[in-house]
Write an enzyme that holds these catalytic residues in place. Structure first.
Site, PDB file in Angstrom:
ATOM      1  N   CYS A  44       0.787  -1.608  -0.211  1.00 54.01           N
ATOM      2  CA  CYS A  44      -0.109   0.098  -0.100  1.00 54.01           C
ATOM      3  C   CYS A  44       0.982   1.277   0.287  1.00 54.01           C
ATOM      4  CB  CYS A  44      -1.548   0.329   0.947  1.00 54.01           C
ATOM      5  SG  CYS A  44      -1.931  -1.295   1.905  1.00 54.01           S
ATOM      6  N   HIS A  82      -2.714   6.681   2.354  1.00 54.11           N
ATOM      7  CA  HIS A  82      -3.187   5.292   1.520  1.00 54.11           C
ATOM      8  C   HIS A  82      -5.048   5.691   2.080  1.00 54.11           C
ATOM      9  CE1 HIS A  82      -4.228   1.568   0.649  1.00 54.11           C
ATOM     10  NE2 HIS A  82      -4.240   1.259   1.957  1.00 54.11           N
ATOM     11  N   ASN A  87     -10.197   0.072  -1.303  1.00 47.37           N
ATOM     12  CA  ASN A  87      -8.637  -0.231  -1.155  1.00 47.37           C
ATOM     13  C   ASN A  87      -8.505  -0.520  -2.665  1.00 47.37           C
ATOM     14  OD1 ASN A  87      -5.967  -0.791  -0.446  1.00 47.37           O
ATOM     15  ND2 ASN A  87      -6.178  -1.314   1.541  1.00 47.37           N
TER      16      ASN A  87
END
Length: 315
Positions: free
Chosen positions: A113, A241, A271
């Site tokens: 990520c 993020h 995500n």
């Protein structure tokens, strides 16, 4: 040694949209349950014939077009991804082949990520050192390939997509557009977020990640601002993020960026791992929420319990 800047940015998401109601037909969940816990409403899911390098190439082509450049202007391709199925050719080489970039250095960066902000820092360092003139920096992940769609704790979180930036050297006398990176990790807690096994599957310890992100990362994000000589109140944008709205909002509040637009693309995209920061950043620019020259904090965190952040100037 004049520094580097982001010349342009672009993003891409596959056309198929998966709603919370769609997921409720697959697993024991509901729209209310998902929204209340992670803030996600929809996510984009790539088809079986859309590999991660295709997502990356679409985003990169948009960034190149926005910069007014051709593939021949690029001599470095960096792709941040953790979901490439094949080991070789790497994703960067496949993107270069799709776009017709001649003889670039082509490397993948796997920091999950936090991959895009690590790759952006690497491109900045490479351009500063004179080892490259212009770089394509791409964050791309096809999380649907590594998701257990029967696990309601993880399948509600993920989406697919890509974001890309063109990085180039600053002109003589021009102020750098990419600030110093602050990066690191907590390797002894690497088990908290995993993509492992055969076939590989995404898993995480949600409460551990939440506590770490909301208690440890605000101070780290402030230090990234300090390295750039910017106080949080002067930021025009904050792009964290896009993991979970319940992480993004308290982290942004504790950072103290009271005048900044805070990216909340997680609500629409889920995500998307390494894609999430450039995807959300590109959307804010496209929507007119940020202007050329605005200072924006980009901050990736998550897998490996790694983090990397820098203040950039909007293209």
């Amino acid at each position: 040694m004049n520094g580097s800047r982001i010349a342009a940015i672009g993003h891409y998401q596959p056309p198929r949209v998966l709603t919370n109601e769609d997921l409720a037909g697959l697993v024991d969940t509901s729209d209310e349950w998902i929204r209340s816990r992670v803030g996600i409403r929809t996510r984009h899911i790539a088809g079986p014939d859309e590999p991660v390098d295709e997502l990356a190439a679409h985003a990169a082509a948009k960034a190149l077009a926005a910069a007014g450049l051709t593939p021949g202007d690029i001599d470095l391709v960096l792709v941040a991804t953790s979901t490439a199925i094949d080991r070789s050719p790497n994703t960067a080489a496949r993107v270069a082949a799709r776009l017709g970039i001649p003889q670039p250095a082509a490397m993948d960066v796997n920091v999950v990520c936090a991959g895009f902000t690590h790759a952006l820092a690497t491109a900045d360092h490479t351009v500063r050192a004179g080892a490259a003139g212009r770089a394509l920096v791409i964050g791309a992940d096809k999380m649907s390939d590594v998701t257990d769609w029967s696990d309601r704790s993880t399948c509600v979180l993920v989406g697919d997509g890509a974001g890309a930036a063109v990085v180039e050297a600053c002109a003589p006398g021009q102020q750098p557009g990419i600030g110093p990176v602050l990066w690191g990790s907590v390797p002894e807690m690497g088990h908290a977020v995993r993509i492992e096994g055969t076939p590989p599957r995404f898993a995480q310890e949600g409460q551990s990640v939440y506590r770490w992100a909301t208690t440890q990362l605000p101070a780290i994000a402030r230090r990234a601002c300090e390295k750039a000589g910017v106080v949080p109140a002067d930021l025009a944008g904050v792009v964290l993020h896009q993991a979970n709205l319940r992480i993004i909002e308290p982290l942004a509040e504790k950072l103290g960026a009271v005048n900044a637009v805070v990216a909340r693309d997680v609500t629409e995209s889920g995500n998307t791992s390494a894609a999430s920061v450039p995807l959300a950043f590109s959307k804010l620019i496209e929507q007119g929420a940020l202007s050329t020259g605005d200072p924006v904090l980009l901050f990736g965190f998550g897998g490996n319990l790694s983090y990397a952040g820098q203040v950039v100037r909007c293209p």
